[in-house]
Design an enzyme around this catalytic site. Structure first.
Site, short mmCIF file in Angstrom:
data_model
loop_
_atom_site.label_atom_id
_atom_site.label_comp_id
_atom_site.label_asym_id
_atom_site.label_seq_id
_atom_site.Cartn_x
_atom_site.Cartn_y
_atom_site.Cartn_z
CB SER A 204 -0.95 0.01 1.19
OG SER A 204 -0.21 0.01 2.39
CG HIS A 232 -4.28 -1.88 -0.07
ND1 HIS A 232 -4.83 -0.65 0.20
CD2 HIS A 232 -3.62 -2.26 1.05
CE1 HIS A 232 -4.48 -0.28 1.42
NE2 HIS A 232 -3.76 -1.24 1.97
CE LYS A 263 -6.81 -1.57 3.76
NZ LYS A 263 -6.79 -0.46 4.70
C1 LIG Z 1 -2.04 -4.62 3.85
C2 LIG Z 1 -3.01 -4.33 4.95
N1 LIG Z 1 -3.42 -5.33 5.74
C3 LIG Z 1 -4.30 -5.11 6.74
C4 LIG Z 1 -4.80 -3.85 7.01
C5 LIG Z 1 -5.70 -3.65 8.19
O1 LIG Z 1 -7.01 -3.43 7.81
P1 LIG Z 1 -8.11 -2.87 8.82
O2 LIG Z 1 -8.29 -1.43 8.48
O3 LIG Z 1 -9.32 -3.68 8.54
O4 LIG Z 1 -7.61 -3.08 10.21
C6 LIG Z 1 -4.42 -2.80 6.18
C7 LIG Z 1 -5.01 -1.46 6.37
O5 LIG Z 1 -4.43 -0.53 6.79
C8 LIG Z 1 -3.49 -3.03 5.14
O6 LIG Z 1 -3.05 -2.02 4.39
#
Ligand SMILES: Cc1ncc(COP(=O)(O)O)c(C=O)c1O
Lengths: 418, 80
Positions: A204, A232, A263
């Site tokens: 990300s 993502h 997301k």
């Molecule tokens: C690669 C990745 N995994 C997991 C998460 C965690 O997601 P959540 O917002 O549901 O805690 C994110 C979000 O920031 C992320 O970018």
């Protein structure tokens, strides 16, 4: 008279040991932050949305602002069916469950949401967590135990690193997206040890994708289980929107997919899907699943509805890719440096030389009515300062052109471009 | 030269490209304090040590290593 009154202040002080200030370790970071804010710029980490008008527009400080820094890729937050499902569940089942998934916190809605995920991914098992962070925290720490190895990409999300730190496994890092570096490490580990290779579909920070088509078979060759975080990519990579592993043809070899509702799905929550029969047992031993309250009924209802709509979102998907290509080309033509030569995902990272330029550029964009994310080390790799733009399927072509106009004006005003 | 002296010499050679400050390298030299390495430099350096000796130094082990001497000890042990 109480016992305290019998002692004077000096006496008390003499008796209290001088323990170190627990905040002291943040001193250097606090000083850097103060320096930045003293220079008169706005705090990039303290934005408040007064009003949200649509997936792509909000009011910040009384000003209409285009949102180019959310993870609302598929624009589902204001979908009328999604909102209606949430309202119905809120009225029928109440505001919250007040309990863990394994006690009183599993309602029919949670089961329906897991059904929707199983259908979406074509997999046998689905576990819904309260956030994606907790899904990674739980699955990584629970699967890999003492004597096992977790092999992870150096640029992994914080939730993956934290999953490693919560568990008892040995942790081995390889260089970001570097196949040779991964293979060398797999070769050197004891062949008989349990191994979990953790990858992400889209990273990300820079918006680059992983060579899963090479890395997944490689991990399997060394007997490892493979977990892929598709946070993502859900909804717009692959024929069925299942992610980068589907798009690159290796999804059948992936043991666990981790995802989030925060997301593309447009609400909050996390999940793990898998074909392993023993996955169900994890519900009883995975602490971040067990020892926290389950999602509110309205949230799982919005998630189920959104996931089912994402199964048939071909047009939105196509428009999102069009937006990403248009913005990438436009920014490059303006003279900005981008993290990837081609648009690889819905995230485009504009590289800037230092923190000062990044913050001034960020602030100037905001003054022009555009919100993007500013990111800095340690969240970013290798001392990189960047403005992260994430596109939405609901951004119109006109909005993308408007955005390019704002980048041109802010870039020239701050000297980021000529 | 004993095996340990050989390892110490190779480790010193591998540190040099990252020794921007030109700090003197002894058994007691610390990576964070004396060499002032950040986590990314550590990562690059560890990768070069791993490749040189064909070993893996896990993050758990890295957390225990503060000085050049401790690293040499760890490499010796992992080479077995
Ligand atoms: C690669 C990745 N995994 C997991 C998460 C965690 O997601 P959540 O917002 O549901 O805690 C994110 C979000 O920031 C992320 O970018």
């Amino acid at each position: 008279m109480t016992i305290l009154d019998t002692k004077d202040a000096a006496e008390m002080e003499a008796e209290t040991p001088q323990a170190r200030d627990l905040f002291a370790k943040f001193g250097p970071l606090m000083a850097e932050r103060d320096r930045l804010l003293d220079s008169g710029v706005r705090d990039p980490f303290a934005i408040v949305m007064d009003e949200v008008k649509s997936p792509t527009e909000a009011v910040i400080d009384g000003k209409d602002t285009i949102l180019l820094g959310t993870y609302n890729y598929m624009g589902m937050t204001f979908d009328p069916d999604v909102i209606q499902a949430g309202k119905d569940a809120l009225e029928k089942f109440g505001a919250g469950t007040t309990g863990s998934r394994v006690l009183n916190g599993t309602y029919v809605g949670h089961m329906a949401c897991e059904e929707a995920l199983k259908e979406f991914y074509g997999m046998d098992h689905a576990m819904v967590f309260s956030t994606g962070y907790q899904a990674n925290l739980g699955i990584v720490s629970t699967l890999a135990g003492k004597g096992d190895y977790v092999i992870l990409d150096a640029d992994s999300h914080a939730s993956i690193y934290d999953g490693c730190f919560l568990g008892n496994a040995e942790i081995v890092r390889f260089r970001h997206n570097n196949v040779e570096n991964l293979e060398k490490r797999l070769q050197r580990l004891p062949p008989e040890a349990g191994k979990l290779v953790v990858l992400e579909g889209v990273y990300s920070m820079l918006g680059d994708i992983a060579p899963l088509d090479v890395m997944v078979p490689l991990a399997k060759q060394y007997g490892a289980m493979v977990l892929v975080d598709e946070a993502h990519s859900m909804g717009f990579f692959g024929e069925q929107g299942r992610g980068v592993a589907e798009a690159q043809g290796v999804i059948d070899d992936v043991d666990f997919i981790i995802g989030t509702f925060s997301k593309s799905v447009g609400t909050v929550g996390g999940f793990c899907v898998s074909n392993h029969a023993k996955t169900e047992f994890l519900r009883l031993v995975c602490r971040p699943y067990t020892f926290t309250a389950s999602l509110p009924p309205s949230v799982v209802a919005t998630a189920s509805t959104s996931i089912r709509k994402l199964m048939h979102a071909g047009n939105k998907r196509a428009h999102l890719w069009e937006n990403s290509k248009r913005l990438h080309r436009g920014l490059r033509d303006l003279g900005f440096k981008l993290a990837t030569d081609e648009p690889e995902s819905a995230i485009l990272a504009v590289l800037l030389p230092d923190q000062d330029t990044a913050v001034r550029m960020w602030q100037s964009l905001l003054e022009h009515g555009l919100y993007v994310n500013m990111a800095r080390p340690p969240a970013t790799p290798a001392g990189v300062y960047l403005l992260r733009c994430s596109l939405c399927a609901e951004h119109t072509t006109e909005q993308v052109e408007q955005i390019l106009g704002m980048f041109a004006a802010a870039g020239r005003a701050t000297g980021a471009i000529d | 030269m004993t095996d340990r002296t050989t390892v110490f010499a190779s480790v010193k050679t591998l540190i040099e490209p990252f020794n921007a400050k030109g700090a003197e390298l002894t058994e007691e030299t610390t990576f964070v304090g004396d060499l002032e390495w950040d986590s990314l430099t550590v990562m690059d350096f560890v990768a070069s040590i791993e490749d040189e000796f064909d070993i893996v130094i896990t993050m758990n082990q890295q957390a225990e290593i503060e000085t050049v001497g401790q690293l040499v000890d760890a490499v010796e042990e992992l080479k077995q």
